[in-house]
Design an enzyme around this catalytic site. Structure first.
Site, PDB file in Angstrom:
ATOM      1  N   ASP A   6      92.268 107.663 -67.051  1.00 24.24           N
ATOM      2  CA  ASP A   6      92.637 106.902 -68.243  1.00 24.24           C
ATOM      3  C   ASP A   6      92.505 105.403 -68.022  1.00 24.24           C
ATOM      4  OD1 ASP A   6      93.184 109.315 -69.392  1.00 24.24           O
ATOM      5  OD2 ASP A   6      95.113 108.710 -70.221  1.00 24.24           O
TER       6      ASP A   6
ATOM      7  N   ASP B 208      96.373 112.549 -66.035  1.00 22.17           N
ATOM      8  CA  ASP B 208      97.037 112.621 -67.330  1.00 22.17           C
ATOM      9  C   ASP B 208      96.784 113.880 -68.143  1.00 22.17           C
ATOM     10  OD1 ASP B 208      96.916 109.965 -66.333  1.00 22.17           O
ATOM     11  OD2 ASP B 208      97.533 109.229 -68.276  1.00 22.17           O
ATOM     12  N   LYS B 209      95.524 114.285 -68.294  1.00 18.43           N
ATOM     13  CA  LYS B 209      95.222 115.388 -69.207  1.00 18.43           C
ATOM     14  C   LYS B 209      94.945 116.702 -68.493  1.00 18.43           C
ATOM     15  CE  LYS B 209      95.767 112.181 -71.987  1.00 18.43           C
ATOM     16  NZ  LYS B 209      95.753 111.166 -70.944  1.00 18.43           N
TER      17      LYS B 209
ATOM     18  N   CYS C 150      98.763 107.019 -60.487  1.00 16.59           N
ATOM     19  CA  CYS C 150      99.331 105.664 -60.472  1.00 16.59           C
ATOM     20  C   CYS C 150     100.839 105.702 -60.233  1.00 16.59           C
ATOM     21  CB  CYS C 150      98.982 104.930 -61.750  1.00 16.59           C
ATOM     22  SG  CYS C 150      97.204 104.654 -61.918  1.00 16.59           S
TER      23      CYS C 150
ATOM     24  N   SER D 127      99.802 104.527 -73.127  1.00 12.65           N
ATOM     25  CA  SER D 127      99.829 104.897 -71.720  1.00 12.65           C
ATOM     26  C   SER D 127     101.276 104.919 -71.251  1.00 12.65           C
ATOM     27  CB  SER D 127      99.046 103.871 -70.898  1.00 12.65           C
ATOM     28  OG  SER D 127      99.332 103.995 -69.523  1.00 12.65           O
TER      29      SER D 127
END
Length: 606
Positions: A130, A172-173, A243, A520
């Protein structure tokens, strides 16, 4: 093999017993409180076809000789084909920092599966970074990969008749995408992520990706030099891993642990720690026990488990993206999860953690403080968790967390001294968001919890960023970015660039941002996303005009446009749908099928 009862010992050890195929076990052998305590599975008198080992359909019998010839082409031995086939879904690639170490995780999982009597076989899943996709057309391709990942994993698992799966995601996904696939496939499955990045260090302070984005805004405001930005650039992301703050990737990895689909430490052990490799080996071993005991994802991901996840979401202060992903995962598990219940859960759930970007602590600190189990133990003191939910350990939530200890009450506040008495996320409603809007309340400064100001309206993210960095947004404004929802984007882009620009320009405590897109997990401030219905389908956000007064009341869960119903109706009569921005390829198909943000942006056939 004759049918007989088996008793199993250690949940993570090797099993000194003859391997019984899954055909021995019946649907009624799914764990109950009684069978949990005894850890015994009883035999069938009559086997059900649905419980036969899936791999038998490609490895056993003369009709399967052609199939076996292809396994021979892979170099597999008869001994390997006599064992359960365990698919290892690897999100490894060389473009996502959170995934560059997954080859090592996968190798450890393979060893664990083999040690426990299975045959590990790796196949891939895609993943988008992302951060790299942020702020350009690439971000349209982020959320949409969640469904590609779920669909492609389903296709691979069904086509090749795997008996069990180990999912190795990180970002994320692909974490929610693989959870969706696990719920859909419903074969024994364990998750082990790649782990979080260590925090960066700049000028004696810990830092992370969100600081990097805000540094760009500070440069535009003239409060930081190019040399300062370059130092952040070199030091903000010092290792591989997801992250380092409580952004979406780490939120979902932590909630995977809460749901019961990952072992202890899945959400918090840093990517560069050797403990992560040991965890991966244990995950490989554990999936074999799940296969033997017939524990499946839908035994674990129940309505009560999702309520636990929402509760811990509030306690941890997770990313607002969890409000998209949890309903989508629940949908695949056959559980209806309405985000409207989030406020009720939030009202009684204290927020115990202020991890970056909400505060100065990072995932490595949460790990040292006792991890997710320690936070769950604190929350359980208020009776807010269902402790009887089954997990991949073969034990209940209550059994898992009973010995957890909070080792740092600054990182994990005790329930008697929370950051706030209410949870980290709020769902807002009003005439601007009749269905819902979502805000990370724990990352909003006190002076912005209630705010009223004029709308500054933009029909895409790029125009808003240009205005913010051009000094055209002033204290008190409410920035509205629309036509960025699931359909309108298409793809529901994250708005980290504008929120970071607002913070970097020194406006974080005086300017709000509202969008039908999303944020985000690195965003902070009065950032309200997922506004539903979205502009592309004629939601009220499409009717906002420059200068309209918008009223935000986060404690009261209100989001209102100070315009009369009559005027809104006149505007609605004049409103015309916009032509789709993208008319070919996957994004066009996605836009045609996707539902609104308040439903998790799931895909439905029309």
């Amino acid at each position: 093999m004759s049918e007989f009862a088996l008793s199993y010992g250690s949940s993570l050890g090797l099993f000194l017993c003859i391997r019984a195929p899954a055909a021995v076990f019946h649907e009624s052998c799914r764990l109950t409180k009684k069978s949990i305590s005894r850890q015994v599975c009883y035999p069938l008198t009559k086997k059900k076809e649905e419980d036969n080992m899936k791999s038998d359909s490609v490895t056993k019998g003369m009709q399967q000789a052609p199939h076996r010839s292809l396994f021979n082409a892979l170099g597999m031995t008869k001994e390997e084909l006599d064992r359960p086939l365990v698919g290892i879904v690897s999100s490894y690639n060389e473009i996502v920092p959170g995934h560059m170490n997954l080859d090592k995780i996968v190798n450890a999982v393979k060893m664990g599966v083999a040690m426990a009597g299975g045959t590990p076989i790796v196949f891939p899943a895609i993943a988008v970074c992302d951060g790299i996709a942020m702020g350009h057309v690439g971000m349209k391709y982020s959320l949409v990969t969640r469904d590609l990942i779920a669909d492609s994993t389903e296709a691979m698992a069904m086509a090749h008749a795997f008996d069990a799966l180990v999912m190795v995601p990180n970002c994320d996904k692909n974490v929610p995408g693989l959870l969706m696939a696990a719920a859909r496939l419903n074969i024994p499955t364990v998750f082990v992520s790649g782990g979080p990045m260590l925090a960066g260090h700049v000028k004696g302070h810990k830092t992370s990706l969100s600081s990097m984005f805000e540094a760009v805004g500070s440069l535009a405001a003239g409060t930081m030099s190019e040399e300062d930005v370059y130092e952040y650039e070199c030091k903000a992301c010092p290792t591989c891993g997801s992250c380092s703050g409580m952004y979406t990737a780490n939120s979902m990895n932590c909630l995977t642990e809460v749901l019961g689909m990952g072992l202890q430490g899945n959400g918090t052990i840093p990517a560069v720690y050797s403990e992560r490799i040991k965890l991966a080996k244990h995950a490989g071993m554990q999936v074999m026990e799940m296969l033997k005991r017939n524990i499946r994802p839908r035994d674990i991901m129940t309505k009560e488990a999702f309520q636990n996840a929402l509760t811990m979401d509030m306690a941890l202060g997770c990313s607002t993206n969890s409000m998209l992903h949890l309903p989508a995962i629940a949908h695949e598990a056959g559980v209806e999860l309405d985000v409207d219940i989030a406020n009720g859960i939030s009202a009684k759930t204290p927020n115990l953690c202020h991890l970056a970007p909400a505060g100065p602590t990072y995932m490595e600190d949460l790990n040292e403080a006792g991890g997710i189990y320690a936070v769950m133990k604190e929350i359980s003191k208020k009776g807010l968790l269902n402790l009887d939910c089954m997990t991949v350990t073969g034990k209940t939530v209550g059994e898992n967390i009973k010995d957890a200890v909070n080792k740092n009450t600054e990182v994990i506040r005790p329930v008697e001294n929370p950051y706030s008495e209410t949870g980290g996320i709020a769902v807002l409603k009003g005439n601007l968001a009749p269905d819902s809007g979502v805000v990370k309340r724990s990352a909003v400064v006190p002076e912005m919890m209630v705010h009223e100001g004029p709308a500054r309206v933009f029909d895409c993210e790029e125009d808003a960023i240009e205005a913010i960095k051009g000094g055209k947004i002033v204290a008190g404004d409410v920035v509205v970015i629309r036509y960025e929802g699931p359909k309108g984007g298409p793809g529901m882009r994250e708005m980290l660039n504008p929120t970071s620009a607002i913070a970097g320009m020194g406006l974080g405590s005086s300017v709000a941002l509202i969008t039908d897109g999303r944020f985000s997990g690195a965003s902070r401030g009065a950032s309200i996303g997922h506004v539903s219905p979205e502009a592309a389908v004629g939601g009220p956000i499409a009717l906002v005009e420059e200068g309209d007064i918008i009223k935000i009341d986060i404690p009261a869960n209100k989001l209102e446009l100070a315009v009369s119903d009559e005027e809104l109706e006149r505007r609605r009569e004049r409103w015309q749908p916009r032509q789709p921005k993208i008319t070919t390829g996957y994004l066009a198909r996605y836009a045609a099928m996707v539902t609104s943000g308040n439903r998790g942006a799931i895909l439905e056939m029309k």
